[in-house]
Design a protein around this motif. Structure first.
Motif, short mmCIF file in Angstrom:
data_model
loop_
_atom_site.label_atom_id
_atom_site.label_comp_id
_atom_site.label_asym_id
_atom_site.label_seq_id
_atom_site.Cartn_x
_atom_site.Cartn_y
_atom_site.Cartn_z
N VAL A 201 0.84 -1.20 0.00
CA VAL A 201 0.00 0.00 0.00
C VAL A 201 0.87 1.25 0.00
N PHE A 202 1.92 1.25 0.80
CA PHE A 202 2.81 2.41 0.85
C PHE A 202 3.49 2.64 -0.50
N LEU A 203 3.96 1.57 -1.13
CA LEU A 203 4.64 1.73 -2.42
C LEU A 203 3.69 2.24 -3.50
N ILE A 204 2.48 1.71 -3.52
CA ILE A 204 1.50 2.18 -4.51
C ILE A 204 1.13 3.64 -4.24
N ALA A 205 0.96 3.97 -2.96
CA ALA A 205 0.66 5.37 -2.62
C ALA A 205 1.81 6.29 -3.01
N LEU A 206 3.04 5.83 -2.83
CA LEU A 206 4.19 6.65 -3.20
C LEU A 206 4.26 6.84 -4.71
N ALA A 207 3.95 5.78 -5.47
CA ALA A 207 3.96 5.89 -6.93
C ALA A 207 2.89 6.86 -7.42
N THR A 208 1.78 6.95 -6.70
CA THR A 208 0.72 7.89 -7.08
C THR A 208 1.00 9.29 -6.56
N TRP A 209 1.62 9.36 -5.40
CA TRP A 209 1.81 10.64 -4.72
C TRP A 209 2.68 11.60 -5.52
N PHE A 210 3.76 11.11 -6.10
CA PHE A 210 4.70 12.02 -6.75
C PHE A 210 4.09 12.75 -7.95
N PRO A 211 3.51 12.07 -8.96
CA PRO A 211 2.95 12.83 -10.09
C PRO A 211 1.77 13.71 -9.68
N VAL A 212 0.95 13.26 -8.74
CA VAL A 212 -0.17 14.10 -8.30
C VAL A 212 0.35 15.35 -7.61
N THR A 213 1.36 15.19 -6.78
CA THR A 213 1.92 16.35 -6.07
C THR A 213 2.53 17.35 -7.04
N VAL A 214 3.35 16.87 -7.96
CA VAL A 214 4.05 17.77 -8.87
C VAL A 214 3.07 18.51 -9.77
N LEU A 215 2.10 17.81 -10.33
CA LEU A 215 1.19 18.46 -11.26
C LEU A 215 0.18 19.34 -10.54
N THR A 216 -0.22 18.97 -9.33
CA THR A 216 -1.08 19.87 -8.56
C THR A 216 -0.34 21.14 -8.18
N TRP A 217 0.88 20.98 -7.76
CA TRP A 217 1.73 22.14 -7.46
C TRP A 217 1.88 23.03 -8.69
N SER A 218 2.14 22.42 -9.84
CA SER A 218 2.28 23.20 -11.07
C SER A 218 0.98 23.91 -11.42
N GLY A 219 -0.15 23.23 -11.22
CA GLY A 219 -1.42 23.86 -11.54
C GLY A 219 -1.74 25.03 -10.64
N VAL A 220 -1.50 24.89 -9.35
CA VAL A 220 -1.77 25.99 -8.41
C VAL A 220 -0.82 27.16 -8.67
N ALA A 221 0.44 26.85 -8.93
CA ALA A 221 1.42 27.92 -9.14
C ALA A 221 1.21 28.67 -10.45
N SER A 222 0.55 28.03 -11.42
CA SER A 222 0.37 28.66 -12.72
C SER A 222 -0.96 29.39 -12.88
N VAL A 223 -1.74 29.48 -11.81
CA VAL A 223 -3.01 30.20 -11.89
C VAL A 223 -2.73 31.69 -12.14
N ASP A 224 -3.49 32.26 -13.02
CA ASP A 224 -3.31 33.68 -13.36
C ASP A 224 -3.52 34.55 -12.12
N LYS A 225 -2.57 35.42 -11.85
CA LYS A 225 -2.66 36.29 -10.67
C LYS A 225 -3.84 37.24 -10.75
N ALA A 226 -4.32 37.49 -11.94
CA ALA A 226 -5.47 38.40 -12.07
C ALA A 226 -6.70 37.82 -11.39
N TYR A 227 -6.82 36.48 -11.37
CA TYR A 227 -7.96 35.87 -10.68
C TYR A 227 -7.94 36.22 -9.19
N TYR A 228 -6.75 36.14 -8.59
CA TYR A 228 -6.64 36.48 -7.17
C TYR A 228 -6.93 37.96 -6.94
N ASP A 229 -6.45 38.81 -7.82
CA ASP A 229 -6.67 40.25 -7.65
C ASP A 229 -8.16 40.59 -7.72
N VAL A 230 -8.86 39.98 -8.67
CA VAL A 230 -10.29 40.24 -8.78
C VAL A 230 -11.03 39.74 -7.55
#
Length: 290
Positions: A201-230
């Motif tokens: 279970v830990f190994l499967i979770a680790l295999a899933t955790w890395f791509p989900v973490t990286v792409l979620t991080w990339s998605g949150v970091a790439s949100v247009d700042k204008a959305y936050y300003d509005v």
């Protein structure tokens, strides 16, 4: 009643001309031809069980395609769906015939490594209780690991993408553990965890955790700042910015991460089950090899 209305009613009452579904006719012919090939072409090396059963299955598929083609005459939904799959219905029997010729009929591929289709059908028919039990255990193990890895990866990705202080501590972990395949940690996990199931279970979770973490991080970091300003202009607080702006905007990246994590977790699942788990697809492969 006007002449135009009369002609319209007459056209509606007249049955439509029957249009032959050419791809369907070719598909039916192809499946019947494969059935004849399987039945009447002698096997090269041995008499395989379920050879006639496979031929009967091909005939059943041909009959089903023909029946769906007839039903599609009166059902637009059925006609649309089956016509969209017409090319696949032709390609599948061709691929099956090539597989059958290379293995059972001509013996060009070594049998221990390339089983003919009727051998697989025999396994499904004769050993389905053990196979179903293995699939159930694998699904439970995979679902548990993927759910755990996706949940923790999503939270970690949002935290890294939103907070630079959290990213400061988690970036080194990503850089160290990310490039390492989960299967490389098998000996260490089987030593540290109390059971092979928890280690898997830990190994499967680790295999899933890395791509989900990286792409979620990339998605949150790439949100247009204008959305936050509005949103801030309208009085939005930090919680609103995270849950109503950042996360919805990052969802496409999250789903890509889930897709990539699912593929990595499945390969980890099979390897982990072959190493120590007492039931599952990997265990079944080991057991079938003797």
């Amino acid at each position: 009643m006007s002449s135009a209305e009369v002609s319209t009613l007459a056209a509606a009452a007249t049955p439509r001309a029957f249009k032959v579904w050419r791809q369907g006719a070719v598909a039916v012919t192809a499946w019947v031809a494969v059935a004849l090939l399987i039945s009447y072409w002698p096997n090269a090396t041995r008499v395989w069980p379920m050879t006639q059963g496979l031929a009967n299955l091909c005939l059943a598929v041909a009959a089903l395609i023909g029946l769906l083609g007839i039903v599609g005459r009166w059902s637009a939904t059925v006609a649309t769906r089956i016509r969209a799959a017409g090319a696949w219905l032709i390609a599948l029997p061709i691929l099956l015939a090539i597989w059958e010729l290379l293995t059972a009929k001509l013996g060009l591929l070594p049998v221990p490594f390339f089983a003919p289709p009727q051998a697989l059908l025999a396994v499904y028919v004769e050993d389905w209780p053990r196979l179903a039990d293995s699939l159930l255990h694998s699904a439970l193990l995979l679902g548990t690991g993927v759910a755990l890895g996706a949940a923790t990866g999503f939270v970690a990705g949002v935290a890294i993408g939103w907070s630079t202080s959290i990213g400061y501590w988690l970036h080194p972990v990503l850089r160290i553990l990310g490039p390492v395949p989960s299967t490389a940690l098998l000996p260490l996990c089987f030593f540290l965890f109390p059971t092979s199931w928890s280690a898997s279970v830990f190994l499967i979770a680790l295999a899933t955790w890395f791509p989900v973490t990286v792409l979620t991080w990339s998605g949150v970091a790439s949100v247009d700042k204008a959305y936050y300003d509005v949103a801030r202009t309208l009085g939005a607080k930090q919680g609103f910015l995270i849950f109503k702006v950042a996360i919805p905007a990052a969802l496409p990246h999250v789903f890509v991460g889930l897709f990539m994590g699912l593929g990595a977790s499945f390969s980890t699942l099979v390897v982990a089950e072959m190493m120590g788990v007492k039931a599952g697809i990997g265990w079944y492969l080991q057991w079938a090899q003797g």
